[in-house]
Design a protein around this motif. Structure first.
Motif, PDB file in Angstrom:
ATOM      1  N   MET A 277       0.586  -1.234  -0.306  1.00 33.77           N
ATOM      2  CA  MET A 277      -0.126  -0.092   0.125  1.00 33.77           C
ATOM      3  C   MET A 277       0.864   1.693   0.248  1.00 33.77           C
ATOM      4  SD  MET A 277      -3.119   0.871   2.420  1.00 33.77           S
ATOM      5  CE  MET A 277      -1.593   1.846   4.045  1.00 33.77           C
ATOM      6  N   ILE A 278       0.944   1.889  -1.018  1.00 36.25           N
ATOM      7  CA  ILE A 278       1.289   3.481  -0.960  1.00 36.25           C
ATOM      8  C   ILE A 278       0.794   4.076  -0.180  1.00 36.25           C
ATOM      9  CG2 ILE A 278       2.365   5.316  -2.751  1.00 36.25           C
ATOM     10  CD1 ILE A 278       3.184   2.117  -3.078  1.00 36.25           C
ATOM     11  N   PRO A 279       1.972   4.664   1.179  1.00 41.11           N
ATOM     12  CA  PRO A 279       1.196   5.792   2.120  1.00 41.11           C
ATOM     13  C   PRO A 279       0.747   7.095   1.128  1.00 41.11           C
ATOM     14  CG  PRO A 279       3.131   5.918   2.408  1.00 41.11           C
ATOM     15  CD  PRO A 279       3.448   4.208   1.413  1.00 41.11           C
ATOM     16  N   PRO A 280       0.174   8.610   1.515  1.00 38.41           N
ATOM     17  CA  PRO A 280       0.138   9.655   0.897  1.00 38.41           C
ATOM     18  C   PRO A 280       1.428  10.479   0.909  1.00 38.41           C
ATOM     19  CG  PRO A 280      -1.845   9.122   3.090  1.00 38.41           C
ATOM     20  CD  PRO A 280      -0.937   8.863   3.026  1.00 38.41           C
ATOM     21  N   THR A 281       2.477  10.376   1.740  1.00 37.68           N
ATOM     22  CA  THR A 281       3.408  10.855   1.620  1.00 37.68           C
ATOM     23  C   THR A 281       4.370   9.794   0.176  1.00 37.68           C
ATOM     24  OG1 THR A 281       4.701   9.476   3.376  1.00 37.68           O
ATOM     25  CG2 THR A 281       3.763  11.329   4.107  1.00 37.68           C
TER      26      THR A 281
ATOM     27  N   ALA B 118       6.066   6.990  -1.673  1.00 35.02           N
ATOM     28  CA  ALA B 118       6.969   5.592  -1.577  1.00 35.02           C
ATOM     29  C   ALA B 118       8.611   4.971  -2.854  1.00 35.02           C
ATOM     30  CB  ALA B 118       6.133   3.928  -1.438  1.00 35.02           C
ATOM     31  N   ARG B 119       9.548   4.827  -2.273  1.00 32.04           N
ATOM     32  CA  ARG B 119      10.657   4.992  -2.968  1.00 32.04           C
ATOM     33  C   ARG B 119      10.547   3.353  -3.181  1.00 32.04           C
ATOM     34  NH1 ARG B 119      15.690   7.622   0.090  1.00 32.04           N
ATOM     35  NH2 ARG B 119      14.585   6.398   1.719  1.00 32.04           N
ATOM     36  N   LEU B 120      11.217   2.780  -4.365  1.00 36.14           N
ATOM     37  CA  LEU B 120      11.336   1.086  -4.616  1.00 36.14           C
ATOM     38  C   LEU B 120      12.450   1.434  -5.791  1.00 36.14           C
ATOM     39  CD1 LEU B 120       8.892  -0.392  -6.216  1.00 36.14           C
ATOM     40  CD2 LEU B 120      10.728  -0.651  -7.681  1.00 36.14           C
ATOM     41  N   GLY B 121      12.996  -0.090  -5.079  1.00 35.94           N
ATOM     42  CA  GLY B 121      14.636   0.021  -5.473  1.00 35.94           C
ATOM     43  C   GLY B 121      15.256  -1.884  -4.528  1.00 35.94           C
ATOM     44  N   ARG B 122      16.231  -1.997  -5.034  1.00 37.13           N
ATOM     45  CA  ARG B 122      17.003  -2.788  -4.500  1.00 37.13           C
ATOM     46  C   ARG B 122      18.058  -2.298  -3.269  1.00 37.13           C
ATOM     47  NH1 ARG B 122      22.293  -4.068  -5.790  1.00 37.13           N
ATOM     48  NH2 ARG B 122      22.162  -2.508  -7.528  1.00 37.13           N
TER      49      ARG B 122
ATOM     50  N   PHE C 283       7.300   6.034  -6.463  1.00 37.67           N
ATOM     51  CA  PHE C 283       5.318   6.270  -6.525  1.00 37.67           C
ATOM     52  C   PHE C 283       5.111   7.468  -5.205  1.00 37.67           C
ATOM     53  CE2 PHE C 283       5.336   1.715  -7.458  1.00 37.67           C
ATOM     54  CZ  PHE C 283       5.367   1.759  -8.480  1.00 37.67           C
ATOM     55  N   TYR C 284       4.516   8.523  -6.193  1.00 35.99           N
ATOM     56  CA  TYR C 284       3.610   9.640  -5.223  1.00 35.99           C
ATOM     57  C   TYR C 284       2.191  10.032  -5.763  1.00 35.99           C
ATOM     58  CZ  TYR C 284       4.677  12.583  -8.965  1.00 35.99           C
ATOM     59  OH  TYR C 284       4.407  13.116 -10.450  1.00 35.99           O
ATOM     60  N   PHE C 285       1.475  10.441  -4.380  1.00 34.64           N
ATOM     61  CA  PHE C 285       0.648  11.402  -5.132  1.00 34.64           C
ATOM     62  C   PHE C 285       0.152  12.711  -5.790  1.00 34.64           C
ATOM     63  CE2 PHE C 285      -0.840   7.368  -2.280  1.00 34.64           C
ATOM     64  CZ  PHE C 285      -1.475   6.525  -2.973  1.00 34.64           C
ATOM     65  N   ARG C 286      -0.333  13.258  -6.243  1.00 33.64           N
ATOM     66  CA  ARG C 286      -0.984  14.565  -7.525  1.00 33.64           C
ATOM     67  C   ARG C 286      -2.023  14.708  -7.176  1.00 33.64           C
ATOM     68  NH1 ARG C 286       1.728  16.260 -12.936  1.00 33.64           N
ATOM     69  NH2 ARG C 286       3.560  15.198 -11.247  1.00 33.64           N
ATOM     70  N   GLU C 287      -3.026  15.219  -6.346  1.00 32.59           N
ATOM     71  CA  GLU C 287      -4.042  15.749  -6.328  1.00 32.59           C
ATOM     72  C   GLU C 287      -5.223  13.854  -6.035  1.00 32.59           C
ATOM     73  OE1 GLU C 287      -5.484  18.133  -9.402  1.00 32.59           O
ATOM     74  OE2 GLU C 287      -4.795  19.530  -8.761  1.00 32.59           O
ATOM     75  N   ASN C 288      -5.144  12.949  -5.357  1.00 40.47           N
ATOM     76  CA  ASN C 288      -5.475  12.032  -4.642  1.00 40.47           C
ATOM     77  C   ASN C 288      -5.264  10.651  -6.356  1.00 40.47           C
ATOM     78  OD1 ASN C 288      -6.609  10.574  -3.722  1.00 40.47           O
ATOM     79  ND2 ASN C 288      -8.440  10.981  -4.153  1.00 40.47           N
ATOM     80  N   GLN C 289      -3.422  11.473  -7.354  1.00 38.84           N
ATOM     81  CA  GLN C 289      -3.856  10.625  -7.818  1.00 38.84           C
ATOM     82  C   GLN C 289      -2.834  10.078  -8.019  1.00 38.84           C
ATOM     83  OE1 GLN C 289      -5.706   9.667 -10.614  1.00 38.84           O
ATOM     84  NE2 GLN C 289      -3.404   8.228 -11.091  1.00 38.84           N
ATOM     85  N   LEU C 290      -2.784   8.497  -8.094  1.00 39.79           N
ATOM     86  CA  LEU C 290      -1.088   7.995  -8.137  1.00 39.79           C
ATOM     87  C   LEU C 290       0.042   8.367  -9.566  1.00 39.79           C
ATOM     88  CD1 LEU C 290       0.520   6.067  -6.494  1.00 39.79           C
ATOM     89  CD2 LEU C 290      -0.629   3.827  -7.919  1.00 39.79           C
ATOM     90  N   PHE C 291       0.992   8.833  -9.410  1.00 35.43           N
ATOM     91  CA  PHE C 291       2.178   8.850  -9.834  1.00 35.43           C
ATOM     92  C   PHE C 291       3.638   8.022  -9.967  1.00 35.43           C
ATOM     93  CE2 PHE C 291      -0.579  11.936 -11.064  1.00 35.43           C
ATOM     94  CZ  PHE C 291      -0.405  12.890 -12.162  1.00 35.43           C
TER      95      PHE C 291
END
Length: 398
Positions: free
Chosen positions: A21-25, A27-31, A51-59
């Motif tokens: 689950m991606i928190p509102p703040t 999340a970084r992903l990698g090795r 991963f990040y959110f902009r205006e409630n949209q996942l980017f």
């Protein structure tokens, strides 16, 4: 869809089946293990994407990774995501399960949940499945045991270091008192404390008397002013290695090389510099050995009991492995410096050189195992006499 449901699912790759689950703040992903979502895919960059959110949209934003980030087979740098999208990175495939930070459940106008119904919904959402509770208990127990072991190791090591400090201070104090007494009898000024070796204090006082020098001895060939500083430098070097103060030890040795009175001892000082470097590089050497054992199972002593750990990854000085339990395998992480001294010595192998014997001797002193350290002290090159003198004070022969 529930606001607590996962946003992404790994559908291919070493971490297949994992959901996050991606928190509102974001999340970084990698090795790298420092990421919020750390994956085992070796083809990923240490910090691959974010991963990040902009205006409630996942980017998703690519962090200039080596193998790039693709959405539905199209390379992207910064792109919005929608439910059903497939993200390709390295050998890993990620499916988007939810593309917003809030729940999509909407209450129809005019309809309101009753208080009991709302309470039942909350209780259902907070209810933890039984199998998760069964798995969580031994995991917490393992963490508690591990933290107790780390605390115990730190306390024992600190006590050993304090004993070393007390012994050195006591020995230095007694030698200064002996020198001051002898100097007062002879009518000469006492030497400054801290600049003379306890083992040579009587000899130093006797040399105050005119014409004293045993025929053929080193004292007859070397000026007194050069003897005391080199012995003190050796003691300080041993003391700082035991306390892991490697940088100050090297600085003191470099400063000594610039001193004119120390020029005759340049060879010994250079040898001591190599010894300090050898002791300071112990964690790096152990990491190198363990890195060549990835996938193998090693046994470490934890709270006096053998613990079998299957090595998975070595990141700098952080070790990650798997421990077999009745409920299945569990991941453990620990630092190389926290490995018990006995296991460190086994990993390093039998000492064959002067520097290796010095390393073994210092590790045993840190652990308070002075009798065992004495067996190696005589073969530690320029520091042999100093180590034997120190260990004779800490563990006098019966």
């Amino acid at each position: 869809m529930d606001s607590n449901s996962p946003h992404i699912e790994i559908v291919a790759g070493p971490d297949k089946g994992s959901k996050f689950m991606i928190p509102p703040t974001g999340a970084r992903l990698g090795r790298s293990s420092k990421n919020d979502i750390a994956l085992k895919d070796e083809r990923l960059s240490r910090m691959h994407s974010e991963f990040y959110f902009r205006e409630n949209q996942l980017f998703i934003r690519d962090k200039d990774s080596a193998n790039k980030t693709l959405i539905n087979n199209e390379p992207v740098h910064d792109s919005p995501l929608k439910r059903g999208d497939i993200i390709h990175m390295g050998e890993t495939r990620i499916r988007i399960l939810r593309d917003s930070s809030k729940s999509r459940i909407q209450i129809k106008p005019g309809a309101a949940a009753s208080a009991p119904a709302e309470q039942r919904l909350r209780a259902k959402a907070l209810k933890v499945p039984l199998f998760l509770r069964i798995i969580a208990f031994p995991l917490w127990l393992l963490m508690i045991v591990w933290f107790v072991f780390l605390a115990y190791s730190m306390i024992v090591e600190e006590a050993a270091q304090q004993q070393v400090e007390s012994a050195v201070d006591a020995e230095a104090g007694s030698s200064d008192n002996r020198t001051a007494t002898r100097s007062n009898v002879n009518g000469t000024a006492p030497r400054s404390p801290g600049m003379q070796s306890p083992a040579n204090s009587d000899f130093m006082a006797q040399q105050e008397e005119p014409g004293f020098a045993p025929p053929g001895s080193r004292e007859a060939r070397e000026p007194v002013a050069q003897r005391a500083p080199i012995d003190e430098l050796k003691r300080n070097t041993v003391f700082k290695m035991v306390k892991r103060e490697y940088a100050p030890a090297q600085e003191a040795l470099l400063a000594a090389l610039e001193t004119a009175s120390m020029k005759p001892f340049a060879g010994q000082i250079s040898e001591m510099g190599k010894m300090v470097k050898a002791v300071s590089s112990v964690p790096e050497k152990i990491s190198t050995v363990l890195n060549g054992m990835i996938g193998q199972t090693i046994t470490l002593q934890v709270d006096g009991r053998p613990l079998e750990i299957r090595l998975q990854a070595i990141t700098e000085e952080l070790v990650r492995g798997r421990v077999a339990r009745e409920t299945g395998e569990q991941t453990v992480n620990f630092r190389v410096s926290n490995i018990p001294v006995e296991d460190q010595l086994k990993i390093l192998g039998k000492p064959a050189t002067t520097e290796q014997r010095l390393v073994t001797c210092i590790l045993l002193i840190r652990a308070g195992r002075y009798a065992e350290a004495s067996a190696y002290a005589a073969d530690c090159g320029a520091l042999s006499d100093t180590l034997q003198e120190l260990l004779a004070t800490l563990a006098p022969p019966s």
